[in-house]
Write an enzyme that holds these catalytic residues in place. Structure first.
Site, PDB file in Angstrom:
ATOM      1  N   ALA A   1       0.853  -1.204   0.000  1.00  0.00           N
ATOM      2  CA  ALA A   1       0.000   0.000   0.000  1.00  0.00           C
ATOM      3  C   ALA A   1       0.881   1.244   0.000  1.00  0.00           C
ATOM      4  CB  ALA A   1      -0.899  -0.007   1.221  1.00  0.00           C
ATOM      5  N   ASN A   2       0.285   2.416   0.112  1.00  0.00           N
ATOM      6  CA  ASN A   2       1.053   3.662   0.236  1.00  0.00           C
ATOM      7  C   ASN A   2       0.338   4.592   1.205  1.00  0.00           C
ATOM      8  OD1 ASN A   2      -0.844   5.417  -1.322  1.00  0.00           O
ATOM      9  ND2 ASN A   2      -0.346   3.910  -2.909  1.00  0.00           N
ATOM     10  N   ARG A   3       0.912   5.777   1.420  1.00  0.00           N
ATOM     11  CA  ARG A   3       0.429   6.657   2.487  1.00  0.00           C
ATOM     12  C   ARG A   3      -0.722   7.574   2.086  1.00  0.00           C
ATOM     13  NH1 ARG A   3       4.082   6.166   6.491  1.00  0.00           N
ATOM     14  NH2 ARG A   3       6.197   5.634   5.842  1.00  0.00           N
ATOM     15  N   SER A   4      -1.261   7.409   0.890  1.00  0.00           N
ATOM     16  CA  SER A   4      -2.342   8.305   0.471  1.00  0.00           C
ATOM     17  C   SER A   4      -3.551   8.176   1.408  1.00  0.00           C
ATOM     18  CB  SER A   4      -2.762   7.952  -0.961  1.00  0.00           C
ATOM     19  OG  SER A   4      -3.973   8.602  -1.264  1.00  0.00           O
TER      20      SER A   4
ATOM     21  N   ALA B   1      -3.488   7.411  -5.617  1.00  0.00           N
ATOM     22  CA  ALA B   1      -2.087   6.978  -5.635  1.00  0.00           C
ATOM     23  C   ALA B   1      -2.113   5.490  -5.954  1.00  0.00           C
ATOM     24  CB  ALA B   1      -1.445   7.245  -4.285  1.00  0.00           C
TER      25      ALA B   1
END
Ligand code: C5P
Length: 401
Positions: free
Chosen positions: A211-214, A277
């Site tokens: 995943a990512n921090r969006s 993102a």
């Protein structure tokens, strides 16, 4: 006639951008609005009351102590007998007076006496806009509930200097006016929009994912802002903890592949704003069972495969929306990378921002963006993600008009 029957009090103060107010009057009137102009002494140095009166087809109010003006409507009625006050251009001086409650001429008195919504279109030299005093005044006026449109970046009319301070274009101001006037027809009514937001989760196995921090804050705010302007919005959201924005259809997805299918399923549309993102890679063959830690074997290799590029797919699609907006979250060479992305992805505009950890943008509440189009680069000030969303929605509406 989206502004039919709407009464707008237009306060013109003394900046070179006052020449654009002549066009603004035309644009407002051709949409059905009645425009009553108030000019400061400074404004009259740049454009004549004769020109303003000819375009507005009525009396031009200039003097607080004019017997004629006072007998006509009076400054208190002038302040209240309208649906909206637009200050365009708003000079640094007039904003300072507004922020401090001065009332020493007709314009400032009307602005102090009004109980109507006020939209401010600042125009000044970039150094004046950036000055801490102006920043304080803008903040005060925002807290007082006033709305802003612009300023934009670009060449100053006086030449030689470029930067943030150009007054918003008349059509951008018109879009903001339409957005503010409750019950007024919405500039994006009858338009459809697709917005992607949030991160994607790419499964490694049934319990783990990449995943990512969006946070989805910016994308969700844009979906809400487009809906407020009347668009029929489909928001395709990755996993976020935000509530669904009001008046928006939300499709929840996890993986990039699902996001692409949902976006394609929402075509045709007039507007596409791809904010999500999206993970560039997924695990080539996600395990259907949880990967077990086996003693002595070390970590399992993760073979990655490329995800579809949703923005690029839409930007080159046979049913390409009229306005395609992409985002570019970069940690270096923001402008160069944004320009390349504009081309490669077939977007009309790339909203580029620096997401280096020290900016606090990723997952935060503020954003500082540059708009990159074929025509050039426009730096927007540091704004809340909601304000960026409103401004972008107005920009899109102006572009579609
Ligand atoms: O190439 P990059 O990921 O920096 O591009 C960012 C822009 O492209 C964003 O608008 C993002 O929503 C979109 N994008 C996409 N699908 C991908 C990767 C990015 O729609 N697989």
């Amino acid at each position: 006639m989206p502004l039919a029957g709407k009464r707008i009090l237009l306060v013109i103060s003394g900046g070179i951008a006052a020449y654009k107010s002549l066009d603004l009057i035309r644009r407002l009137r051709e949409r059905g609005a009645e425009v009553r102009p108030v000019m400061t002494a400074g404004a009259r140095e740049f454009v004549t009351p004769l020109a303003v009166g000819a375009l507005s087809a009525g009396h031009v109010y200039t003097d607080l102590f004019s017997r004629e003006d006072e007998q006509d409507v009076g400054h208190i009625r002038l302040a209240r007998d309208c649906d909206l006050i637009v200050v365009a251009p708003a000079t640094a001086d007039l904003m300072a007076k507004m922020a401090n409650g001065h009332a020493d001429d007709l314009a400032s008195t009307v602005l102090l006496a009004t109980d109507r919504p006020v939209l401010v279109a600042p125009a000044m030299n970039p150094k004046m806009w950036a000055h801490p005093a102006t920043r304080r005044n803008v903040e005060t006026l925002r807290k007082d509930g006033l709305s802003f449109v612009g300023p934009n970046a670009g060449e100053m009319a006086e030449g030689g200097e470029a930067g943030l301070g150009r007054m918003a274009e008349p059509l951008e101001i018109v879009a903001a006016v339409e957005g503010l006037l409750d019950g007024g027809a919405k500039p994006l009514a009858g338009r459809t929009a697709i917005v992607t937001s949030g991160p994607t989760h790419e499964p490694i196995d049934p319990v783990r994912y990449i995943a990512n921090r969006s946070s989805g804050r910016q994308g969700h705010a844009i979906a809400a802002a487009l809906a407020r302007l009347g668009a029929d919005v489909t928001l395709v959201s990755g996993p976020v903890t935000l509530p669904d924005p009001k008046g928006v259809d939300v499709i929840r997805v996890e993986r990039a592949e699902e996001m692409l299918q949902a976006v394609l399923g929402a075509l045709p549309a007039d507007i596409a704003v791809m904010v999500a993102a999206v993970a560039d890679w997924r695990v080539a063959t996600a395990n259907t069972e949880k990967i077990k830690k086996k003693p002595g074997e070390g970590p399992p290799p993760l073979l990655l495969a490329e995800n579809p590029d949703i923005l690029k797919t839409i930007g080159h699609h046979a049913q390409r929306p009229k306005v395609v907006v992409g985002f570019a979250a970069e940690t270096q060479d923001v402008e160069t990378n944004g320009r390349v992305k504009l081309q490669k992805k077939g977007a009309d505009v790339i909203v580029a921002n620096d997401v280096s950890p020290e900016t606090g943008i990723m997952g935060g509440t503020h954003n500082s963006v540059k708009l990159i189009t074929a025509a050039g680069i426009e730096q927007w000030p540091d704004l809340s993600k909601d304000a960026v969303a409103d401004r972008l929605a107005a920009w899109i509406a102006a572009r579609l008009t």
